[in-house]
Motif scaffolding. Structure first.
Motif, mmCIF file in Angstrom:
data_model
loop_
_atom_site.group_PDB
_atom_site.id
_atom_site.type_symbol
_atom_site.label_atom_id
_atom_site.label_comp_id
_atom_site.label_asym_id
_atom_site.label_seq_id
_atom_site.Cartn_x
_atom_site.Cartn_y
_atom_site.Cartn_z
ATOM 1 N N VAL A 271 2.958 14.055 -6.384
ATOM 2 C CA VAL A 271 3.157 12.803 -5.651
ATOM 3 C C VAL A 271 1.986 11.859 -5.928
ATOM 4 O O VAL A 271 2.172 10.669 -6.194
ATOM 5 C CB VAL A 271 3.329 13.067 -4.141
ATOM 6 N N VAL A 272 0.776 12.397 -5.890
ATOM 7 C CA VAL A 272 -0.420 11.594 -6.183
ATOM 8 C C VAL A 272 -0.397 11.103 -7.634
ATOM 9 O O VAL A 272 -0.776 9.968 -7.918
ATOM 10 C CB VAL A 272 -1.703 12.387 -5.863
ATOM 11 N N SER A 273 0.076 11.932 -8.554
ATOM 12 C CA SER A 273 0.174 11.520 -9.961
ATOM 13 C C SER A 273 1.155 10.365 -10.125
ATOM 14 O O SER A 273 0.898 9.436 -10.903
ATOM 15 C CB SER A 273 0.606 12.694 -10.837
ATOM 16 N N GLU A 274 2.262 10.410 -9.418
ATOM 17 C CA GLU A 274 3.218 9.296 -9.456
ATOM 18 C C GLU A 274 2.570 8.022 -8.922
ATOM 19 O O GLU A 274 2.708 6.952 -9.507
ATOM 20 C CB GLU A 274 4.472 9.638 -8.648
ATOM 21 N N ALA A 275 1.833 8.149 -7.828
ATOM 22 C CA ALA A 275 1.133 6.989 -7.269
ATOM 23 C C ALA A 275 0.119 6.430 -8.262
ATOM 24 O O ALA A 275 -0.014 5.217 -8.417
ATOM 25 C CB ALA A 275 0.449 7.362 -5.955
ATOM 26 N N ARG A 276 -0.594 7.320 -8.954
ATOM 27 C CA ARG A 276 -1.588 6.880 -9.949
ATOM 28 C C ARG A 276 -0.919 6.117 -11.082
ATOM 29 O O ARG A 276 -1.404 5.067 -11.511
ATOM 30 C CB ARG A 276 -2.362 8.084 -10.488
ATOM 31 N N ALA A 277 0.222 6.602 -11.572
ATOM 32 C CA ALA A 277 0.954 5.901 -12.633
ATOM 33 C C ALA A 277 1.387 4.517 -12.152
ATOM 34 O O ALA A 277 1.296 3.528 -12.895
ATOM 35 C CB ALA A 277 2.149 6.717 -13.083
ATOM 36 N N ARG A 278 1.832 4.422 -10.909
ATOM 37 C CA ARG A 278 2.231 3.121 -10.351
ATOM 38 C C ARG A 278 1.025 2.193 -10.191
ATOM 39 O O ARG A 278 1.131 0.987 -10.394
ATOM 40 C CB ARG A 278 2.919 3.317 -9.006
ATOM 41 N N TYR A 279 -0.109 2.764 -9.802
ATOM 42 C CA TYR A 279 -1.342 1.987 -9.665
ATOM 43 C C TYR A 279 -1.720 1.355 -11.005
ATOM 44 O O TYR A 279 -1.970 0.153 -11.089
ATOM 45 C CB TYR A 279 -2.445 2.904 -9.146
ATOM 46 N N PHE A 280 -1.730 2.169 -12.039
ATOM 47 C CA PHE A 280 -2.069 1.639 -13.361
ATOM 48 C C PHE A 280 -1.059 0.585 -13.812
ATOM 49 O O PHE A 280 -1.439 -0.438 -14.374
ATOM 50 C CB PHE A 280 -2.201 2.767 -14.390
ATOM 51 N N LYS A 281 0.216 0.808 -13.528
ATOM 52 C CA LYS A 281 1.236 -0.182 -13.876
ATOM 53 C C LYS A 281 0.994 -1.498 -13.133
ATOM 54 O O LYS A 281 1.144 -2.581 -13.706
ATOM 55 C CB LYS A 281 2.631 0.363 -13.559
ATOM 56 N N SER A 282 0.588 -1.412 -11.863
ATOM 57 C CA SER A 282 0.314 -2.632 -11.091
ATOM 58 C C SER A 282 -0.846 -3.429 -11.674
ATOM 59 O O SER A 282 -0.942 -4.643 -11.477
ATOM 60 C CB SER A 282 0.024 -2.289 -9.623
ATOM 61 N N LEU A 283 -1.731 -2.736 -12.402
ATOM 62 C CA LEU A 283 -2.876 -3.388 -13.042
ATOM 63 C C LEU A 283 -2.550 -3.877 -14.453
ATOM 64 O O LEU A 283 -3.397 -4.469 -15.122
ATOM 65 C CB LEU A 283 -4.052 -2.406 -13.111
ATOM 66 N N GLY A 284 -1.320 -3.597 -14.912
ATOM 67 C CA GLY A 284 -0.907 -4.022 -16.247
ATOM 68 C C GLY A 284 -1.194 -3.001 -17.332
ATOM 69 O O GLY A 284 -1.185 -3.339 -18.516
ATOM 70 N N ILE B 95 -14.053 21.189 2.274
ATOM 71 C CA ILE B 95 -14.182 19.988 1.452
ATOM 72 C C ILE B 95 -14.151 18.771 2.369
ATOM 73 O O ILE B 95 -13.309 18.684 3.261
ATOM 74 C CB ILE B 95 -13.034 19.898 0.425
ATOM 75 N N GLN B 96 -15.074 17.865 2.158
ATOM 76 C CA GLN B 96 -15.102 16.615 2.899
ATOM 77 C C GLN B 96 -14.887 15.471 1.915
ATOM 78 O O GLN B 96 -15.631 15.353 0.939
ATOM 79 C CB GLN B 96 -16.432 16.436 3.638
ATOM 80 N N ILE B 97 -13.882 14.666 2.148
ATOM 81 C CA ILE B 97 -13.552 13.544 1.270
ATOM 82 C C ILE B 97 -13.880 12.252 2.004
ATOM 83 O O ILE B 97 -13.314 11.978 3.059
ATOM 84 C CB ILE B 97 -12.050 13.544 0.898
ATOM 85 N N GLU B 98 -14.813 11.491 1.458
ATOM 86 C CA GLU B 98 -15.129 10.178 2.026
ATOM 87 C C GLU B 98 -14.258 9.141 1.340
ATOM 88 O O GLU B 98 -14.173 9.098 0.108
ATOM 89 C CB GLU B 98 -16.604 9.861 1.834
ATOM 90 N N LEU B 99 -13.613 8.321 2.146
ATOM 91 C CA LEU B 99 -12.708 7.305 1.621
ATOM 92 C C LEU B 99 -13.349 5.927 1.686
ATOM 93 O O LEU B 99 -14.176 5.660 2.556
ATOM 94 C CB LEU B 99 -11.405 7.311 2.425
ATOM 95 N N PRO B 100 -12.933 5.045 0.788
ATOM 96 C CA PRO B 100 -13.445 3.672 0.851
ATOM 97 C C PRO B 100 -12.871 2.954 2.073
ATOM 98 O O PRO B 100 -11.855 3.372 2.641
ATOM 99 C CB PRO B 100 -12.933 3.048 -0.454
ATOM 100 N N GLU B 101 -13.520 1.879 2.467
ATOM 101 C CA GLU B 101 -13.024 1.089 3.590
ATOM 102 C C GLU B 101 -11.752 0.339 3.221
ATOM 103 O O GLU B 101 -10.946 0.025 4.091
ATOM 104 C CB GLU B 101 -14.090 0.101 4.051
ATOM 105 N N TYR B 102 -11.576 0.051 1.941
ATOM 106 C CA TYR B 102 -10.441 -0.746 1.487
ATOM 107 C C TYR B 102 -9.785 -0.091 0.276
ATOM 108 O O TYR B 102 -10.479 0.364 -0.630
ATOM 109 C CB TYR B 102 -10.924 -2.161 1.122
ATOM 110 N N PHE B 103 -8.470 -0.038 0.285
ATOM 111 C CA PHE B 103 -7.693 0.413 -0.870
ATOM 112 C C PHE B 103 -6.967 -0.799 -1.432
ATOM 113 O O PHE B 103 -6.227 -1.475 -0.697
ATOM 114 C CB PHE B 103 -6.651 1.460 -0.462
ATOM 115 N N GLU B 104 -7.144 -1.083 -2.716
ATOM 116 C CA GLU B 104 -6.516 -2.262 -3.299
ATOM 117 C C GLU B 104 -5.059 -2.038 -3.686
ATOM 118 O O GLU B 104 -4.365 -2.983 -4.052
ATOM 119 C CB GLU B 104 -7.310 -2.797 -4.496
ATOM 120 N N PHE B 105 -4.571 -0.805 -3.581
ATOM 121 C CA PHE B 105 -3.198 -0.511 -3.988
ATOM 122 C C PHE B 105 -2.543 0.431 -2.993
ATOM 123 O O PHE B 105 -3.191 1.319 -2.443
ATOM 124 C CB PHE B 105 -3.203 0.169 -5.373
#
Length: 141
Positions: free
Chosen positions: A39-52, A4-14
């Protein structure tokens, strides 16, 4: 065998810091592959919270995970602090990808990378929903 090859964006906003607990470890003494996704699911929940938002309420609809891909880059151990970065990309009518990268905070060592596909979901009607325009507008020019 193809990897599997995962391409990442140049910038992460969170980004968020998450300490690895003993319960995240497997019998080999390192981060368990299934628990990496918690761990990723916890980060996702925090990401959504940061967006309101919450994962159940993004302008009146929720989200569900439609797929996930990950690639390990190195081991991670009990007590290490992970920096998990996340972004939103590749929007469709009903969802988008959430690419992410996890690094060990002190050394900067990349532990894993991946992306989670999400679709928006109307829990009251029990059917998929279009991406809320306000959500999409945050990420697309």
């Amino acid at each position: 065998m193809a990897r599997i090859q995962i391409e990442l964006p140049e910038y992460f906003e969170f980004s968020t810091e998450i300490t690895l607990y003993l319960s995240h470890m497997n019998y080999g003494g390192h981060l368990d592959n299934a628990l990496l996704l918690t761990v990723v699911s916890e980060a996702r929940a925090r990401y959504f919270k940061s967006l309101g938002y919450t994962e159940l309420d993004v302008n009146g609809v929720g989200i569900v995970v439609s797929d996930a891909a990950l690639q390990y880059r190195s081991e991670a151990f009990h007590g290490e602090v992970m920096l998990v970065q996340m972004a939103a990309a590749d929007f469709s009518q009903y969802g988008c990808d959430l690419p992410w990268r996890m690094t060990e905070q002190a050394s900067g060592r990349e532990v894993a990378r991946g992306k989670t596909g999400i679709v928006f979901f109307d829990y009251a009607a029990r059917k998929i929903a279009q991406v809320p325009q306000d959500f999409r507008a945050r990420f697309e020019p």
